[in-house]
Structures are given as structure tokens and as C-alpha cells.
Scaffold this active site. Structure first.
Site, mmCIF file in Angstrom:
data_model
loop_
_atom_site.group_PDB
_atom_site.id
_atom_site.type_symbol
_atom_site.label_atom_id
_atom_site.label_comp_id
_atom_site.label_asym_id
_atom_site.label_seq_id
_atom_site.Cartn_x
_atom_site.Cartn_y
_atom_site.Cartn_z
ATOM 1 N N CYS A 128 0.816 -1.217 0.000
ATOM 2 C CA CYS A 128 0.000 0.000 0.000
ATOM 3 C C CYS A 128 0.856 1.277 0.000
ATOM 4 O O CYS A 128 1.452 1.601 -1.008
ATOM 5 C CB CYS A 128 -0.957 -0.038 1.183
ATOM 6 S SG CYS A 128 -2.372 1.033 0.955
ATOM 7 N N HIS A 149 -3.335 -5.674 2.420
ATOM 8 C CA HIS A 149 -2.957 -5.799 3.833
ATOM 9 C C HIS A 149 -3.500 -7.138 4.345
ATOM 10 O O HIS A 149 -4.039 -7.944 3.569
ATOM 11 C CB HIS A 149 -3.621 -4.685 4.656
ATOM 12 C CG HIS A 149 -3.130 -3.310 4.354
ATOM 13 N ND1 HIS A 149 -1.890 -2.852 4.733
ATOM 14 C CD2 HIS A 149 -3.738 -2.286 3.703
ATOM 15 C CE1 HIS A 149 -1.757 -1.591 4.343
ATOM 16 N NE2 HIS A 149 -2.849 -1.226 3.722
HETATM 17 N N1 GLN Z 1 -1.989 6.894 2.416
HETATM 18 C C1 GLN Z 1 -2.126 5.976 1.283
HETATM 19 C C2 GLN Z 1 -3.559 5.937 0.701
HETATM 20 O O1 GLN Z 1 -4.490 6.274 1.406
HETATM 21 C C3 GLN Z 1 -1.730 4.570 1.695
HETATM 22 C C4 GLN Z 1 -2.672 3.979 2.749
HETATM 23 C C5 GLN Z 1 -2.174 2.641 3.296
HETATM 24 O O2 GLN Z 1 -0.982 2.339 3.358
HETATM 25 N N2 GLN Z 1 -3.133 1.796 3.774
HETATM 26 O O3 GLN Z 1 -3.719 5.536 -0.437
#
Ligand code: GLN
Length: 235
Positions: free
Chosen positions: A93, A192
Site C-alpha cells: 500500500c 494488507h
Molecule cells: N496513504 C495511502 C492511501 O491512502 C496509503 C494507505 C495505506 O498504506 N493503507 O492511499
């Protein structure tokens, strides 16, 4: 004694939704095959990184990504040479986004990545949240499962190809049905969960790329029970 060296990039900043479970999975699955596993944490202010077989960078909110974006620039040339030497990278992510060229948040400065992947990310207006099932050609069974929570929309270019296509969920951008990215042995994904415990076949795929050898199969009954329980499940 055979060794596996893992470089964990910015765990104090990018380790949201238990992404550190990916490191535990790689460590245990290598140890169960008799490898000695060395894990080095690279945190803010660290100026030197030695060579590693695998690098991992987890996810995080925009705020943490600002600091990591700046820190990563110090190591861009070295990590690029590590990619070109064949080291394995896994970014989840927010970490995935910074393995590309940039992440452009809403109403904020563009966050530079290190361009290990020919990809870029722009913040969308909708948050993608839920379980994801991906069909991939890299492993058998040909499914990957996980959980996504991002507003970033990632687009792939050039020789950077997706890890697979989404059967359930949004994936890279909710439009082109792609999920994740790969160039050489650099992998990024929005999954995740954490990702690898429920995808033991992909964990072994990464380990075999990093170690340059086939690994003896393990009894993954429990892992596949977890994997199969999530296939095609949205919430
Ligand atoms: N801040 C980034 C987004 O919202 C990554 C979020 C995350 O790592 N879950 O796309």
C-alpha cells in the site's frame, strides 16, 4: 549455515494494519527450512544500508509517507542497484506507492518515490475498503487474498506489470481491474491482512526468488484454510 538477509524499511513509520506480519512469515518460513534469518531495520536518520536478499516496506497514512518519501531519496541509487542485482522487494500500500515515481495526495505536496516500479499514484475521491481476491499467474493456486484500505489510485507504465487482476475488490485504481505491480523482482500490492500469512504460496515464491533455490513444501493446511475462507468474500 544458509542465510536469508531481510531489510525492513521504516518499520517505525510504515507498519499499519499489522503489515509487520509479512516479515514474521518470511522469517519463519525460511527458518522452518533451516535458514538463519537476519533482519535489519532501516529507520529515519540511517545513512547506510548493506545488501539484503529481501526488502520489505509496509503501509501507512499520508503523514508517515511524507517522512519516508524524504528518507528514501537518500537510498534511491543503492536500492536501484539492489533491484538490478535481483534483490526481492515487497511494498504494501503506502510503501508500494513509494516504490513508484510519486504519490500525489489531495491538496498537498507530491511525495517522491524511488522509481523501482514504473508506476505513479494520485489520491482519489473514494476510499477503497474491503476484502480483495486476486487472480494471478505467478503461483498455484492462482489466487491471492487480502484486505485493502487506500484512497490512492495507482497506474502502471512501461515494463511494470500487475501481479494479477481483481476478482473481488478495487485493486490498483478501481478502473482497470489490475492489482499490484511487478518489475524484475520488485513487487507492490495493496493487500494488507497481513498479506503473506494467508498467501503462503506467494511467500514461498518470494523466498525462492530471493534464495535462488526451490524450497521443500510445508504443511500449509492452516494457512490455506485462512486463504480459502476469504476467496470471493467482500466483507
Ligand atoms: N496513504 C495511502 C492511501 O491512502 C496509503 C494507505 C495505506 O498504506 N493503507 O492511499
Amino acid at each position: 549455515m544458509k542465510q536469508l538477509r531481510i531489510g525492513h524499511l521504516y518499520p517505525k513509520l510504515l507498519n499499519i494494519y499489522g503489515d509487520g506480519g509479512n516479515i514474521i512469515t518470511l522469517k519463519k518460513r525460511a527458518e522452518w527450512r533451516g535458514f538463519v534469518v537476519i533482519i535489519d531495520e532501516i529507520n529515519s536518520g540511517d545513512t547506510f544500508i548493506s545488501e539484503h536478499d529481501v526488502y520489505f516496506i509496509g503501509g501507512g497514512q499520508d503523514v508517515q509517507q511524507i517522512e519516508v518519501s524524504k528518507e528514501l531519496q537518500k537510498h534511491k541509487d543503492f536500492l536501484t542497484s539492489e533491484r538490478d542485482r535481483g534483490a526481492v522487494f515487497l511494498g504494501i500500500c503506502g510503501g508500494y506507492q513509494l516504490l513508484g515515481h510519486y504519490y500525489q495526495p489531495h491538496n498537498a505536496e507530491k511525495l517522491l518515490g524511488i522509481s523501482l516500479l514504473d508506476a505513479y499514484t494520485v489520491a482519489g475521491n473514494k476510499r477503497f475498503i474491503g476484502n480483495v481476491t486476486v487472480k494471478t499467474d505467478y503461483v498455484n493456486p492462482n489466487t491471492l487474498v487480502g484486505f485493502e484500505n487506500h484512497s490512492g489510485l495507482t497506474y502502471l507504465q512501461g515494463e511494470t506489470k500487475p501481479i494479477g487482476s481483481v476478482l473481488v475488490g478495487y485493486g490498483n485504481n478501481g478502473k482497470d481491474l489490475t492489482e499490484g505491480a511487478r518489475y524484475k523482482n520488485v513487487f507492490g500490492t495493496y493487500l494488507h491482512g497481513s498479506f503473506l500469512p494467508k498467501n503462503p504460496h506467494f511467500a514461498d515464491y518470494l523466498l525462492e526468488l530471493a534464495l535462488g533455490e526451490k524450497l521443500e513444501p510445508l504443511d500449509d493446511t492452516i494457512e490455506y484454510n485462512a486463504h480459502n475462507s476469504l476467496i470471493n468474500k467482500k466483507y
